[in-house]
Design a protein around this motif. Structure first.
Motif, short mmCIF file in Angstrom:
data_model
loop_
_atom_site.label_atom_id
_atom_site.label_comp_id
_atom_site.label_asym_id
_atom_site.label_seq_id
_atom_site.Cartn_x
_atom_site.Cartn_y
_atom_site.Cartn_z
N ARG A 288 13.03 75.20 6.08
CA ARG A 288 14.74 75.16 6.00
C ARG A 288 15.62 76.20 5.16
O ARG A 288 16.65 76.27 5.64
N PHE B 45 16.18 79.21 7.48
CA PHE B 45 17.22 78.69 8.47
C PHE B 45 18.44 78.72 8.02
O PHE B 45 19.42 79.11 8.52
N ASP B 46 18.52 78.04 6.77
CA ASP B 46 19.87 78.18 6.13
C ASP B 46 20.50 79.31 5.74
O ASP B 46 21.58 79.57 6.11
N GLN C 205 19.97 82.21 7.33
CA GLN C 205 20.36 82.85 8.70
C GLN C 205 21.52 82.34 9.40
O GLN C 205 22.33 82.88 10.12
N THR C 206 21.65 80.91 9.08
CA THR C 206 23.00 80.25 9.52
C THR C 206 24.15 80.86 8.65
O THR C 206 25.18 81.32 9.58
#
Length: 89
Positions: free
Chosen positions: A49, A52-53, A55-56
């Protein structure tokens, strides 16, 4: 890569669902289940997570910069068109 607490919780749920004779095998079953789950999860092509955060956020900043550049480009094109029209007049 994976949350050890979640992994432990899943292993415990699987152990709790087993019949009593299997439960009597003790901690060995829980350890084996944990190893199998971790091995299978390790084969998956996933990110955690936090990754992912990050890269977001990178994607959002990049999109904002692209929007800003598109707006500046449109302004420059409009300015050039206006100058070209005034030169032709």
């Amino acid at each position: 890569m994976f949350d050890p607490k979640k992994l432990e919780q899943v292993a415990k749920q699987i152990q709790d669902a087993m019949p009593q004779p299997v439960k009597e095998l003790g901690n060995d079953v829980e350890q084996k289940v944990r190893q199998v789950i971790q091995a299978q999860l390790g084969k998956l092509d996933v990110v955690n997570r936090e990754e992912f955060d990050v890269q977001t956020q990178v994607l959002l900043r990049t999109r904002q910069k692209l929007n800003d550049l598109e707006q500046k480009m449109a302004e420059l094109e409009a300015k050039l068109d206006a100058e070209a029209k005034s030169d032709n007049a």
